[in-house]
Design a protein around this motif. Structure first.
Motif, PDB file in Angstrom:
ATOM      1  N   PHE A  51      41.830  32.842  48.802  1.00 25.80           N
ATOM      2  CA  PHE A  51      40.605  33.456  48.313  1.00 25.80           C
ATOM      3  C   PHE A  51      39.452  32.455  48.293  1.00 25.80           C
ATOM      4  O   PHE A  51      38.321  32.764  48.687  1.00 25.80           O
ATOM      5  CB  PHE A  51      40.857  34.019  46.909  1.00 25.80           C
ATOM      6  CG  PHE A  51      39.632  34.222  46.074  1.00 25.80           C
ATOM      7  CD1 PHE A  51      38.705  35.210  46.378  1.00 25.80           C
ATOM      8  CD2 PHE A  51      39.400  33.425  44.954  1.00 25.80           C
ATOM      9  CE1 PHE A  51      37.576  35.400  45.589  1.00 25.80           C
ATOM     10  CE2 PHE A  51      38.286  33.609  44.160  1.00 25.80           C
ATOM     11  CZ  PHE A  51      37.360  34.594  44.481  1.00 25.80           C
TER      12      PHE A  51
ATOM     13  N   ASN B  37      43.514  47.427  44.445  1.00 20.41           N
ATOM     14  CA  ASN B  37      43.043  47.000  45.768  1.00 20.41           C
ATOM     15  C   ASN B  37      42.719  48.188  46.667  1.00 20.41           C
ATOM     16  O   ASN B  37      41.712  48.196  47.377  1.00 20.41           O
ATOM     17  CB  ASN B  37      44.098  46.121  46.437  1.00 20.41           C
ATOM     18  CG  ASN B  37      44.085  44.696  45.923  1.00 20.41           C
ATOM     19  OD1 ASN B  37      43.077  44.211  45.410  1.00 20.41           O
ATOM     20  ND2 ASN B  37      45.208  44.012  46.051  1.00 20.41           N
TER      21      ASN B  37
ATOM     22  N   TYR C 122      39.352  38.346  44.672  1.00 15.64           N
ATOM     23  CA  TYR C 122      40.654  38.171  44.025  1.00 15.64           C
ATOM     24  C   TYR C 122      40.624  39.008  42.758  1.00 15.64           C
ATOM     25  O   TYR C 122      40.047  38.610  41.741  1.00 15.64           O
ATOM     26  CB  TYR C 122      40.913  36.696  43.709  1.00 15.64           C
ATOM     27  CG  TYR C 122      42.349  36.416  43.324  1.00 15.64           C
ATOM     28  CD1 TYR C 122      43.268  35.996  44.285  1.00 15.64           C
ATOM     29  CD2 TYR C 122      42.794  36.596  42.021  1.00 15.64           C
ATOM     30  CE1 TYR C 122      44.592  35.746  43.948  1.00 15.64           C
ATOM     31  CE2 TYR C 122      44.113  36.364  41.672  1.00 15.64           C
ATOM     32  CZ  TYR C 122      45.005  35.937  42.643  1.00 15.64           C
ATOM     33  OH  TYR C 122      46.329  35.713  42.310  1.00 15.64           O
TER      34      TYR C 122
ATOM     35  N   THR D 284      35.018  37.319  49.950  1.00 11.68           N
ATOM     36  CA  THR D 284      36.424  37.505  49.588  1.00 11.68           C
ATOM     37  C   THR D 284      36.484  37.984  48.140  1.00 11.68           C
ATOM     38  O   THR D 284      35.533  37.819  47.371  1.00 11.68           O
ATOM     39  CB  THR D 284      37.255  36.211  49.728  1.00 11.68           C
ATOM     40  OG1 THR D 284      36.723  35.210  48.853  1.00 11.68           O
ATOM     41  CG2 THR D 284      37.269  35.702  51.158  1.00 11.68           C
TER      42      THR D 284
ATOM     43  N   ARG E  23      48.820  36.057  50.654  1.00 12.46           N
ATOM     44  CA  ARG E  23      47.494  35.574  50.246  1.00 12.46           C
ATOM     45  C   ARG E  23      47.576  35.074  48.808  1.00 12.46           C
ATOM     46  O   ARG E  23      48.508  35.391  48.080  1.00 12.46           O
ATOM     47  CB  ARG E  23      46.440  36.689  50.382  1.00 12.46           C
ATOM     48  CG  ARG E  23      46.395  37.293  51.785  1.00 12.46           C
ATOM     49  CD  ARG E  23      45.376  38.419  51.871  1.00 12.46           C
ATOM     50  NE  ARG E  23      45.608  39.253  53.054  1.00 12.46           N
ATOM     51  CZ  ARG E  23      44.928  40.362  53.338  1.00 12.46           C
ATOM     52  NH1 ARG E  23      43.961  40.776  52.518  1.00 12.46           N
ATOM     53  NH2 ARG E  23      45.204  41.061  54.417  1.00 12.46           N
ATOM     54  N   SER E  24      46.591  34.302  48.398  1.00 11.15           N
ATOM     55  CA  SER E  24      46.667  33.648  47.096  1.00 11.15           C
ATOM     56  C   SER E  24      45.271  33.269  46.626  1.00 11.15           C
ATOM     57  O   SER E  24      44.268  33.524  47.301  1.00 11.15           O
ATOM     58  CB  SER E  24      47.532  32.388  47.198  1.00 11.15           C
ATOM     59  OG  SER E  24      46.908  31.458  48.088  1.00 11.15           O
ATOM     60  N   ILE E  25      45.225  32.608  45.470  1.00  9.20           N
ATOM     61  CA  ILE E  25      43.952  32.080  44.982  1.00  9.20           C
ATOM     62  C   ILE E  25      43.387  31.074  45.978  1.00  9.20           C
ATOM     63  O   ILE E  25      42.177  31.023  46.210  1.00  9.20           O
ATOM     64  CB  ILE E  25      44.149  31.430  43.589  1.00  9.20           C
ATOM     65  CG1 ILE E  25      44.329  32.517  42.524  1.00  9.20           C
ATOM     66  CG2 ILE E  25      42.973  30.541  43.229  1.00  9.20           C
ATOM     67  CD1 ILE E  25      44.537  31.985  41.125  1.00  9.20           C
TER      68      ILE E  25
ATOM     69  N   HIS F 133      42.452  39.328  48.279  1.00 10.00           N
ATOM     70  CA  HIS F 133      43.442  38.246  48.273  1.00 10.00           C
ATOM     71  C   HIS F 133      44.327  38.269  47.033  1.00 10.00           C
ATOM     72  O   HIS F 133      45.343  37.568  47.000  1.00 10.00           O
ATOM     73  CB  HIS F 133      42.733  36.892  48.369  1.00 10.00           C
ATOM     74  CG  HIS F 133      42.128  36.639  49.710  1.00 10.00           C
ATOM     75  ND1 HIS F 133      42.692  35.823  50.663  1.00 10.00           N
ATOM     76  CD2 HIS F 133      40.997  37.131  50.284  1.00 10.00           C
ATOM     77  CE1 HIS F 133      41.940  35.805  51.752  1.00 10.00           C
ATOM     78  NE2 HIS F 133      40.900  36.593  51.541  1.00 10.00           N
ATOM     79  N   GLY F 134      43.972  39.040  46.028  1.00 13.76           N
ATOM     80  CA  GLY F 134      44.779  39.106  44.826  1.00 13.76           C
ATOM     81  C   GLY F 134      45.906  40.111  44.958  1.00 13.76           C
ATOM     82  O   GLY F 134      45.690  41.234  45.415  1.00 13.76           O
TER      83      GLY F 134
END
Length: 440
Positions: free
Chosen positions: A200, A293, A317, A315, A195-197, A189-190
């Motif tokens: 996540f 990633n 991040y 998940t 996607r974001s915190i 998600h990072g």
């Protein structure tokens, strides 16, 4: 056949399409006749090298040197096994099956890569710096990165390696036209668009137990060998893959490290010198998050499989890993953490055991600076401190609150407000209303 001819045969095997018939066509032209042992050799070659990254030439030479049937043929036909025609084919793209559908740019030679990057070949090789010249020079103008060391709350240090403009432009092109076309793992998600915190943390909200783990020195743990292997997997010939890897990795000059204020800091600085004294992903380069990633994809897959087998959700991040589940997962969470750490070690990453936390429902559950006991939300104490800072700025002026003497305190506060708004729009609006009353 002498060793130089073995090198030439290795180049023939690498030159074109990795199929038995195409290899036979090139090899028969190379030898000037069809040897019976060539087809079995071609099958063994395809079987060995088509399931992983594109091999290096030295790997193919080692394969030929260790092949018993080829060795027997060399002995039996030593007087007739000669080179009839040199094969001068243009190198081709040789991507893995999945990579073949990603629409990656076709770059097969060093000249192609230089043209694609808008550089002269000499400038390309200088920026890639495969021989580590910039590490050895004391001239700041000849280095490709700016360096900044910051202290963490834990007492550790973070090194930011920001590329200079010319290299940064090339890295941005690699990111936009190559790396952004490679899909990350669903658990990542990072630094992923859409996607974001919040995305996540959301899958772990309201769960009975949450396991938080951390990867130590995430970016510098990824070395150039792994990055170059990735580019070969995408289909790029060895010289091109090596240069792409060089453009995206760096070696940190030892002279940038301070001596340390005390014995503990000096020892830590020596450890960091050794750790960064090899090609690695620089934290601060635009390509590093995407490469991180992608290079973590196998670890993500293994961790997601482990989580599924334990009835948990996974998940990630960047270097923050999160697992959560119900009663079944809670019963085995300690043993699960040990197995997850073992996977990280097997994949070449070091778990930061000091940051491993098992958070059950009766305690505060936090991930990446968010509270997740019921739903993802900003931590109340952090929100109250930011609100107080903004209020004091409005009443007494911004200079009274800029205790760290930030050069652009206004942008700093805007960024913190934007973070709150991305998680909780209502709280973000309240903070923004106070911000607009500040006189700058």
């Amino acid at each position: 056949m002498n060793p130089s001819s073995i090198n030439a045969l290795a180049a023939v095997l690498l030159a074109g399409e990795p199929s038995v018939e195409k290899i036979l066509e090139r090899a028969n032209h190379f030898f000037g006749r069809d040897w019976r042992w060539l087809r079995p050799l071609a099958k063994r070659y395809v079987r060995k090298f088509t399931t992983g990254p594109r091999p290096r030439q030295r790997d193919v030479i080692s394969f030929l040197a260790a092949d018993r049937d080829f060795a027997a043929a060399r002995l039996q036909h030593a007087d007739r096994l000669t080179v009839a025609h040199w094969v001068g084919e243009q190198p081709i793209m040789w991507p893995a099956i999945l990579a073949s559908v990603w629409g990656l740019p076709r770059i097969t030679t060093t000249g192609d890569l230089a043209s694609w990057g808008g550089l002269a070949v000499a400038d390309l090789e200088w920026l890639a710096d495969l021989k580590g010249f910039s590490r050895r020079t004391a001239n700041q103008r000849l280095r490709h990165y700016h360096y900044r060391i910051t202290a963490k709350r834990s007492g550790e240090f973070r090194l930011i390696e920001a590329p200079k403009l010319r290299l940064k432009l090339v890295q941005r092109k690699i990111l936009a036209e190559l790396l952004d076309k490679i899909p990350p793992h669903n658990a990542a998600h990072g630094f992923v668009r859409g996607r974001s915190i919040r995305s996540f943390a959301a899958p772990h909200s309201g769960r009975r137990v949450v396991l938080r783990m951390d990867v130590r020195d995430f970016f510098p743990s990824i070395g150039s060998a792994r990055v170059q292997a990735l580019f070969r997997m995408l289909g790029y010939p060895e010289p091109v893959a090596d240069l792409l890897g060089g453009l995206c990795t760096t070696i940190t000059p030892r002279s940038i490290w301070p001596h340390g204020a005390n014995a503990a800091e000096r020892e830590r600085m020596i450890q960091l010198q050794r750790f960064y004294d090899r090609p690695h992903l620089p934290q601060g380069a635009p390509t590093s998050p995407a490469l991180g990633n992608i290079c973590f994809f196998r670890a993500d897959s293994r961790l997601a499989g482990l989580a599924k087998s334990a009835g948990a959700t996974y998940t990630r991040y960047a270097d923050d890993l999160a697992f959560s589940g119900s009663v079944l997962f809670e019963r085995s969470v300690d043993r699960f953490a040990t197995r997850a750490a073992a996977i990280l070690l097997e994949e070449g990453f070091a778990p930061n055991f000091r940051k491993t936390r098992v958070m059950r429902k009766g305690v505060r559950q936090r991930l990446a600076g968010l509270s997740i006991n019921t739903k993802p939300n900003v931590i109340r104490a952090d929100y109250d401190r930011l609100k107080a800072t903004l209020t004091n700025c409005a009443r007494h002026g911004s200079a009274s609150q800029n205790r760290d003497r930030r050069s652009d305190f206004q942008s700093h506060l805007r960024g913190r407000i934007a973070f709150v708004a991305s998680v909780n729009a209502e709280k973000g609006s309240k903070l923004l209303a106070i911000f607009t009353r500040i006189v700058w």
